[in-house]
Design a protein around this motif. Structure first.
Motif, PDB file in Angstrom:
ATOM      1  N   PRO A 101       0.809  -1.207  -0.008  1.00 33.06           N
ATOM      2  CA  PRO A 101       0.067   0.111  -0.071  1.00 33.06           C
ATOM      3  C   PRO A 101       0.846   1.207   0.116  1.00 33.06           C
ATOM      4  CG  PRO A 101      -0.060  -0.971   2.095  1.00 33.06           C
ATOM      5  CD  PRO A 101       0.740  -1.903   1.177  1.00 33.06           C
ATOM      6  N   ALA A 102       0.506   2.397  -0.650  1.00 34.53           N
ATOM      7  CA  ALA A 102       1.219   3.572  -0.532  1.00 34.53           C
ATOM      8  C   ALA A 102       1.225   4.211   0.546  1.00 34.53           C
ATOM      9  CB  ALA A 102       0.305   4.343  -1.745  1.00 34.53           C
ATOM     10  N   TYR A 103       0.257   3.871   1.437  1.00 33.87           N
ATOM     11  CA  TYR A 103       0.094   4.336   2.896  1.00 33.87           C
ATOM     12  C   TYR A 103       0.903   3.486   3.734  1.00 33.87           C
ATOM     13  CZ  TYR A 103      -1.775   6.686   7.119  1.00 33.87           C
ATOM     14  OH  TYR A 103      -1.912   7.431   8.179  1.00 33.87           O
ATOM     15  N   LEU A 104       2.440   3.725   3.739  1.00 39.81           N
ATOM     16  CA  LEU A 104       3.262   2.920   4.255  1.00 39.81           C
ATOM     17  C   LEU A 104       4.491   3.605   4.414  1.00 39.81           C
ATOM     18  CD1 LEU A 104       3.253  -0.297   4.821  1.00 39.81           C
ATOM     19  CD2 LEU A 104       4.579  -0.589   2.842  1.00 39.81           C
ATOM     20  N   PRO A 105       5.164   3.228   5.718  1.00 36.83           N
ATOM     21  CA  PRO A 105       6.699   3.999   5.952  1.00 36.83           C
ATOM     22  C   PRO A 105       7.392   3.685   4.875  1.00 36.83           C
ATOM     23  CG  PRO A 105       5.669   3.046   8.080  1.00 36.83           C
ATOM     24  CD  PRO A 105       4.847   2.654   6.698  1.00 36.83           C
ATOM     25  N   ASP A 106       8.494   4.755   4.405  1.00 37.58           N
ATOM     26  CA  ASP A 106       9.136   4.276   3.482  1.00 37.58           C
ATOM     27  C   ASP A 106      10.221   3.322   3.699  1.00 37.58           C
ATOM     28  OD1 ASP A 106      10.809   5.523   5.452  1.00 37.58           O
ATOM     29  OD2 ASP A 106      11.504   7.419   4.325  1.00 37.58           O
ATOM     30  N   GLY A 107      10.343   2.925   4.864  1.00 37.51           N
ATOM     31  CA  GLY A 107      11.501   1.831   4.951  1.00 37.51           C
ATOM     32  C   GLY A 107      11.091   0.420   4.841  1.00 37.51           C
ATOM     33  N   VAL A 136       6.004   8.073  -3.620  1.00 36.78           N
ATOM     34  CA  VAL A 136       4.429   8.037  -3.357  1.00 36.78           C
ATOM     35  C   VAL A 136       4.073   9.637  -3.238  1.00 36.78           C
ATOM     36  CG1 VAL A 136       2.736   7.783  -1.421  1.00 36.78           C
ATOM     37  CG2 VAL A 136       4.356   6.108  -2.149  1.00 36.78           C
ATOM     38  N   LEU A 137       5.207  10.392  -2.703  1.00 36.35           N
ATOM     39  CA  LEU A 137       4.821  11.726  -2.575  1.00 36.35           C
ATOM     40  C   LEU A 137       4.748  12.510  -3.829  1.00 36.35           C
ATOM     41  CD1 LEU A 137       7.056  12.414   0.453  1.00 36.35           C
ATOM     42  CD2 LEU A 137       4.467  12.628   0.583  1.00 36.35           C
ATOM     43  N   GLU A 138       5.486  11.780  -4.760  1.00 34.90           N
ATOM     44  CA  GLU A 138       5.522  12.634  -5.966  1.00 34.90           C
ATOM     45  C   GLU A 138       4.817  12.178  -7.120  1.00 34.90           C
ATOM     46  OE1 GLU A 138       9.478  11.456  -6.963  1.00 34.90           O
ATOM     47  OE2 GLU A 138      10.506  12.716  -5.348  1.00 34.90           O
ATOM     48  N   ASN A 139       3.880  11.132  -6.603  1.00 34.72           N
ATOM     49  CA  ASN A 139       3.063  10.606  -7.655  1.00 34.72           C
ATOM     50  C   ASN A 139       1.413  10.872  -7.146  1.00 34.72           C
ATOM     51  OD1 ASN A 139       1.408   9.107  -9.556  1.00 34.72           O
ATOM     52  ND2 ASN A 139       3.048   7.387  -9.428  1.00 34.72           N
ATOM     53  N   PRO A 140       0.869  11.812  -8.300  1.00 32.97           N
ATOM     54  CA  PRO A 140      -0.485  12.263  -7.966  1.00 32.97           C
ATOM     55  C   PRO A 140      -1.610  10.940  -7.798  1.00 32.97           C
ATOM     56  CG  PRO A 140       0.333  13.242  -9.961  1.00 32.97           C
ATOM     57  CD  PRO A 140       1.231  12.097  -9.475  1.00 32.97           C
ATOM     58  N   ALA A 141      -1.098   9.778  -8.290  1.00 32.37           N
ATOM     59  CA  ALA A 141      -1.849   8.744  -8.232  1.00 32.37           C
ATOM     60  C   ALA A 141      -2.210   8.112  -6.666  1.00 32.37           C
ATOM     61  CB  ALA A 141      -1.496   7.371  -9.068  1.00 32.37           C
ATOM     62  N   TYR A 142      -1.460   8.607  -5.859  1.00 32.91           N
ATOM     63  CA  TYR A 142      -1.336   8.285  -4.391  1.00 32.91           C
ATOM     64  C   TYR A 142      -1.660   9.555  -3.597  1.00 32.91           C
ATOM     65  CZ  TYR A 142       1.561   4.781  -6.619  1.00 32.91           C
ATOM     66  OH  TYR A 142       1.979   3.530  -7.137  1.00 32.91           O
ATOM     67  N   GLU A 143      -2.590  10.357  -4.160  1.00 32.97           N
ATOM     68  CA  GLU A 143      -3.009  11.516  -3.322  1.00 32.97           C
ATOM     69  C   GLU A 143      -3.654  11.207  -1.882  1.00 32.97           C
ATOM     70  OE1 GLU A 143      -5.378  14.818  -2.012  1.00 32.97           O
ATOM     71  OE2 GLU A 143      -6.150  12.832  -2.984  1.00 32.97           O
ATOM     72  N   THR A 144      -4.453  10.211  -1.799  1.00 34.66           N
ATOM     73  CA  THR A 144      -5.049   9.857  -0.710  1.00 34.66           C
ATOM     74  C   THR A 144      -4.086   9.591   0.322  1.00 34.66           C
ATOM     75  OG1 THR A 144      -7.278   9.215  -1.952  1.00 34.66           O
ATOM     76  CG2 THR A 144      -6.979   8.453   0.443  1.00 34.66           C
ATOM     77  N   ALA A 145      -2.971   8.759   0.074  1.00 37.10           N
ATOM     78  CA  ALA A 145      -2.180   8.448   0.943  1.00 37.10           C
ATOM     79  C   ALA A 145      -1.251   9.478   1.405  1.00 37.10           C
ATOM     80  CB  ALA A 145      -1.165   7.252   0.358  1.00 37.10           C
ATOM     81  N   THR A 146      -1.008  10.508   0.359  1.00 38.18           N
ATOM     82  CA  THR A 146      -0.191  11.532   0.802  1.00 38.18           C
ATOM     83  C   THR A 146      -1.025  12.640   1.824  1.00 38.18           C
ATOM     84  OG1 THR A 146       1.019  11.756  -1.202  1.00 38.18           O
ATOM     85  CG2 THR A 146       0.896  13.780  -0.140  1.00 38.18           C
ATOM     86  N   ARG A 147      -2.053  12.684   1.439  1.00 39.33           N
ATOM     87  CA  ARG A 147      -3.375  13.487   2.405  1.00 39.33           C
ATOM     88  C   ARG A 147      -3.260  12.973   3.566  1.00 39.33           C
ATOM     89  NH1 ARG A 147      -7.324  13.275  -0.351  1.00 39.33           N
ATOM     90  NH2 ARG A 147      -8.571  12.011   0.748  1.00 39.33           N
ATOM     91  N   LEU A 148      -3.423  11.473   3.866  1.00 38.58           N
ATOM     92  CA  LEU A 148      -3.547  10.691   5.103  1.00 38.58           C
ATOM     93  C   LEU A 148      -2.511  11.147   6.058  1.00 38.58           C
ATOM     94  CD1 LEU A 148      -5.388   7.653   4.009  1.00 38.58           C
ATOM     95  CD2 LEU A 148      -6.446   9.398   5.268  1.00 38.58           C
ATOM     96  N   SER A 149      -1.070  11.070   5.167  1.00 39.32           N
ATOM     97  CA  SER A 149       0.157  11.299   6.097  1.00 39.32           C
ATOM     98  C   SER A 149       0.178  12.508   6.544  1.00 39.32           C
ATOM     99  CB  SER A 149       1.165  10.808   5.085  1.00 39.32           C
ATOM    100  OG  SER A 149       1.435  11.869   4.262  1.00 39.32           O
ATOM    101  N   ARG A 150      -0.516  13.648   6.152  1.00 40.06           N
ATOM    102  CA  ARG A 150      -0.536  14.914   6.494  1.00 40.06           C
ATOM    103  C   ARG A 150      -1.621  15.289   7.561  1.00 40.06           C
ATOM    104  NH1 ARG A 150       0.614  17.407   0.331  1.00 40.06           N
ATOM    105  NH2 ARG A 150       2.943  16.975   0.436  1.00 40.06           N
ATOM    106  N   GLU A 151      -2.400  14.289   7.449  1.00 42.38           N
ATOM    107  CA  GLU A 151      -3.666  14.584   8.393  1.00 42.38           C
ATOM    108  C   GLU A 151      -4.048  13.865   9.528  1.00 42.38           C
ATOM    109  OE1 GLU A 151      -6.747  16.486   4.919  1.00 42.38           O
ATOM    110  OE2 GLU A 151      -7.077  14.759   5.792  1.00 42.38           O
ATOM    111  N   ILE A 152      -3.263  12.617   9.456  1.00 42.27           N
ATOM    112  CA  ILE A 152      -3.484  11.632  10.622  1.00 42.27           C
ATOM    113  C   ILE A 152      -2.708  11.941  11.941  1.00 42.27           C
ATOM    114  CG2 ILE A 152      -3.465   9.276  11.353  1.00 42.27           C
ATOM    115  CD1 ILE A 152      -4.933   8.411   9.022  1.00 42.27           C
ATOM    116  N   VAL A 153      -2.779  12.103  12.970  1.00 45.29           N
ATOM    117  CA  VAL A 153      -1.962  12.293  14.210  1.00 45.29           C
ATOM    118  C   VAL A 153      -2.303  11.411  14.858  1.00 45.29           C
ATOM    119  CG1 VAL A 153      -1.592  13.888  16.260  1.00 45.29           C
ATOM    120  CG2 VAL A 153      -2.181  15.082  13.907  1.00 45.29           C
ATOM    121  N   THR A 154      -1.254  10.692  15.656  1.00 47.09           N
ATOM    122  CA  THR A 154      -1.482   9.387  16.374  1.00 47.09           C
ATOM    123  C   THR A 154      -1.067   9.952  17.866  1.00 47.09           C
ATOM    124  OG1 THR A 154       1.150   9.264  16.319  1.00 47.09           O
ATOM    125  CG2 THR A 154      -0.369   7.886  14.896  1.00 47.09           C
TER     126      THR A 154
END
Length: 391
Positions: free
Chosen positions: A74-80, A351-369
């Protein structure tokens, strides 16, 4: 719960003047914690220092070196997380996700091909992967393997099944839930995976306590004395990114550097502490703290909890909440004494550079743990709710 006093009594000074802790100084009671818990749900599992190395070993025997292969993640995944794939010379191929954290199945199927070795699902924040039944059906039709990434949920049980054991291969990270230096588990639930599994030298538990264990103990003991106020600060240090206070493993640098730094067996100290815990008590405490956060945030229309309910058997890793202004919300939490809160995760650049993963990018900026750790005092959380001011 964790008997640091007995461990401190075992410190000695070696010939170099460096503190040492002999294995014989550890209490000798039989394991009563994590192994007994896992034995109830899994037939075959192996200990590692980190989940990424466990994933590498689990996949290594399945890779066909004669042809190019890929694994869908999944695109919503830590880079490592994809570094083990790169080491095996397998292409990590990202698929898009929905705002619910379920896979975008149209995108997933579009990226599948005859060279797909496996598809990864993720149990985010300790909760079961949304849309798992459909993902399993797609994987079965494609005749590839299913990887159950359960890094966040080593103690979560969904309808009698331990998360992490629902794929052909599963991984879970113990250190992300327990106050231990490292520790992870590889589950092999498919016969072909088990037959082709060959543990690397990084599998298993180190045979002796080493300097890194001693440093972890010393830092943890010091933290007990210094970390007294505000109460919510204890054990909040970026639980989902690895920036744990007392950790002896680097968490900065490139994803490849961080992956290499985690290449170690599970430490003897980690094994001891993991088998000196009460999984039921930890799960209940985290569930209680999750409910407190839910009660606190119910009054704020601009804060949207990622999960509406807390199913039976689930041990939450955190309380994830979405907000349009994460930076301001984090600042307000810091004002009332909750430090170390952050957005999640750190996404891969592709992921950050690809518009196809816009939802994952938005979630990574909006979800606070938000922290639900078992060492977070419930009364302290209640006081946070009284002091919090948010529009």
């Amino acid at each position: 719960m964790y008997r640091w006093q007995g461990l401190r009594a075992g410190f000695q000074i070696d010939d170099s003047g460096t503190p040492s802790l002999l294995v014989t100084s550890l209490p000798t009671q039989q394991p009563t914690g994590i192994e007994r818990f896992i034995d109830r749900y899994a037939d075959e599992y192996h200990f590692y220092g980190s989940g990424k190395v466990a994933l590498r070993d689990g996949l290594a025997g399945l890779v066909d070196g004669a042809r190019s292969q890929n694994v869908l993640v999944p695109a919503y995944l830590p880079d490592g997380v994809v570094e083990p794939l790169r080491e095996l010379e397998v292409e990590p191929r990202y698929y898009a996700v929905e705002p619910t954290l379920a896979p975008d199945f149209v995108d997933l199927e579009r990226r599948l091909d005859e060279d797909t070795l496996a598809v990864m699902s993720v149990n985010y924040f300790g909760f079961p992967q949304p849309g798992l039944a459909e993902l399993e059906s797609i994987v079965a039709d494609a005749d590839c393997y299913h990887i159950d990434d359960n890094a966040h949920a080593p103690l979560s049980v969904d309808h009698g099944t331990l998360l992490g054991t629902r794929g052909d291969i599963g991984i879970t990270s113990l250190w992300k839930l327990l106050p231990i230096p490292n520790g992870a588990i590889l589950y092999c639930t498919d016969e072909s995976v088990s037959d082709r599994y060959e543990p690397s030298p990084l599998a298993g538990i180190r045979g002796r306590v080493d300097a890194s264990d001693c440093r972890y103990i010393l830092k943890s003991v010091i933290q007990e004395f210094l970390d007294t106020a505000p109460p919510v600060r204890h054990s909040v240090d970026a639980l989902l990114t690895g920036r744990r206070s007392g950790s002896t493993t680097p968490t900065v640098g490139s994803p490849a550097d961080r992956y290499e730094a985690w290449k170690t067996q599970m430490s003897t100290l980690s094994a001891y502490l993991a088998n000196d815990i009460d999984p039921t008590e930890i799960r209940q405490t985290r569930r209680d703290n999750f409910r407190i956060w839910r009660h606190i945030l119910d009054d704020y229309d601009t804060l949207d909890p990622v999960f509406d309910s807390l199913p039976d058997g689930i041990c939450p890793q955190a309380f994830p909440v979405r907000t349009d202004d994460a930076r301001a919300f984090i600042a307000e939490l810091e004002r009332v004494g909750v430090d170390g809160v952050h957005t999640w995760p750190r996404l891969a650049g592709t992921v950050l550079e690809n518009p196809a993963y816009e939802t994952a990018t938005r979630l990574s900026r909006e979800i606070v743990t938000l922290p639900v750790h078992q060492h977070v005092d419930s009364a302290a959380l209640e006081s946070v709710g009284d002091a919090l001011q948010w529009e």
